[in-house]
Scaffold this active site. Structure first.
Site, mmCIF file in Angstrom:
data_model
loop_
_atom_site.group_PDB
_atom_site.id
_atom_site.type_symbol
_atom_site.label_atom_id
_atom_site.label_comp_id
_atom_site.label_asym_id
_atom_site.label_seq_id
_atom_site.Cartn_x
_atom_site.Cartn_y
_atom_site.Cartn_z
ATOM 1 N N ASP A 123 0.774 -1.243 0.000
ATOM 2 C CA ASP A 123 0.000 0.000 0.000
ATOM 3 C C ASP A 123 0.804 1.291 0.000
ATOM 4 O OD1 ASP A 123 -2.624 -0.869 -0.309
ATOM 5 O OD2 ASP A 123 -2.687 -1.557 1.764
ATOM 6 N N ASP A 192 -7.812 -4.216 -4.427
ATOM 7 C CA ASP A 192 -7.405 -2.897 -3.923
ATOM 8 C C ASP A 192 -6.074 -2.433 -4.527
ATOM 9 O OD1 ASP A 192 -8.654 -4.810 -2.227
ATOM 10 O OD2 ASP A 192 -8.514 -3.503 -0.495
#
Ligand code: GLY
Length: 423
Positions: A123, A192
């Site tokens: 991320d 994601d």
């Protein structure tokens, strides 16, 4: 003039048009004649984030949600949500042009500097591009700008450490067990992860080195192949063998392996739209449109267009691998974060798609719902966050029907996109 022609798509490219044209300074003037809800939303946002700034005094603790007692719960610099607060502050600055917001945004962006070395999960793109990726649109000091660029290049290098050329994807998480404990995911990739690719495309433009964007394209092409079901709903997690063979298609945050987790579907819409913007590869546009059509036409999308946390929660034919009854509430919670990020993605998609008007109309309905009392916080409540009613991870019994910092971030982004399109 056609709907598409009224929009300069380059608006959506962070760091390109807005800073160069000084448009940021003009935006308050553009508010004149705008639909009132945007003005009101930013008034609420200013009040709420002034409160959040008052309670968030430790810059190693990044606000994310609220605790049961209403106090703010934060994360450290190594999680995935720590860039959204800085990003939201940049968006408020973009709308208001007030120096107080630039100063707060700079402080919370620079607090993230060490996260450029984040390699323990995928991320780094979320963290660094929502913060530094916005900062570079407004920072005029050449020394600071040079430093921010260096930080983004290192962040992209960190992302690349998780790319395996044999698999052709960036590994999202390290080894992890599925809910039923029957599967140990070795190379799990989650939908994601599409959101981490924008930074890679940007760093290729910045450096002139194509390697970052090549990784982004490889990742997006493989995600397109293996994360979509034939109806363009999405799996949350796909696990791969070392040779790139698909081993498992499951869920981690959704209701069941065959269900559609609302935020995941939103990530797909937003991510493939962004990859189309960056590559002009029509396959990405097609994927974004099909994923969007699945979402907006779904029979379980409530009238106010803000989805349940999973499109298939409690439906026949869907069986959770976690103990759903232990986590069950007396109602199926909505996820405003899925609503806001999908609205933002649909607004950009509306500028590319031939039948863009339908995506714009749906996004407008979503934004109007989020701007109503049902979702928009009353100033002085909600821990200082802007939106109510999001879900972090219901299977983990975590953050159910609470404010979430990323719901706020994509809400503010969507409002600015909406305003730009409306002119
Ligand atoms: N990227 C993690 C989530 O959407 O919850």
């Amino acid at each position: 003039m056609g709907f598409r022609m009224r929009v300069r798509n380059s608006y959506f490219r962070k760091g390109v048009l807005i800073a160069a044209s000084g448009l940021a300074m003009l935006i308050p003037a553009l508010c004149v004649g705008q639909t009132n809800f945007i003005k009101n939303d930013f008034t609420v946002a200013e009040k709420q984030y002034r409160n959040l700034l008052k309670t968030s005094t430790d810059i190693t603790q990044f606000p994310r949600t609220t605790n049961k007692d209403g106090s703010v719960r934060s994360t450290d610099v190594w999680d995935w949500t720590q860039g959204f607060f800085a990003g939201g502050l940049w968006y408020i600055y973009e709308y208001t042009g007030k120096p107080e917001w630039k100063s707060a945004a700079t402080k919370w962006t620079e607090a993230l500097e060490q996260a450029q070395f984040l390699t323990q999960h995928h991320d780094v793109g979320f963290v660094m591009y929502c913060s530094y990726g916005n900062a570079i649109r407004f920072e005029k000091d050449p020394k600071k700008l040079e430093l921010y660029h260096k930080i983004l290049i290192q962040s992209a290098e960190s992302a690349l450490t998780r790319f395996d050329p044999k698999v052709g994807l960036i590994k999202s998480w390290n080894t992890k067990a599925s809910w039923d404990k029957k599967t140990t995911w070795k190379f799990p990739v989650i939908i994601d992860n599409m959101m981490n690719l924008e930074m890679l495309c940007y760093v290729s433009k910045l450096t002139g080195n194509p390697k970052y964007k090549e990784v982004a394209i490889s990742h997006a092409l493989n995600t397109m192949k293996y994360h979509f079901r034939p109806d363009f709903s999405t799996y949350h997690v796909v696990d791969y063998a070392p040779d790139g063979k698909v081993l498992h298609q499951q869920t981690n945050q959704g209701y069941s392996d065959n269900s559609t987790w609302a935020r995941g579907q939103g990530w797909a819409i937003y991510g493939f739209t962004m990859m189309y913007r960056e590559t002009k590869d029509k396959r990405f546009l097609n994927a974004a449109q099909k994923a969007a059509d699945f979402y907006i036409n779904h029979p379980n999308l409530p009238k106010d267009k803000i989805p349940y946390w999973d499109f298939n929660a409690e439906q026949k034919g869907y069986k959770p691998d976690f103990d759903y009854n232990a986590n069950k509430l007396s109602y199926i919670p909505r996820d405003a974060s899925a609503g806001s990020l999908t609205a933002s993605g649909l607004l950009e998609l509306s500028t590319f798609a031939k039948d863009g008007k339908k995506y714009f109309t749906q996004a407008e309905l979503m934004l109007k719902s989020l701007s109503g009392n049902g979702y928009l916080a009353k100033p002085g409540t909600n821990g200082g966050f802007i939106l109510k009613h999001s879900v972090g991870s219901l299977p983990h019994k975590s953050e159910i029907d609470v404010p979430l910092i990323y719901a706020d971030y994509y809400f503010l982004e969507a409002l600015l996109r909406y305003q730009k399109i409306k002119g």
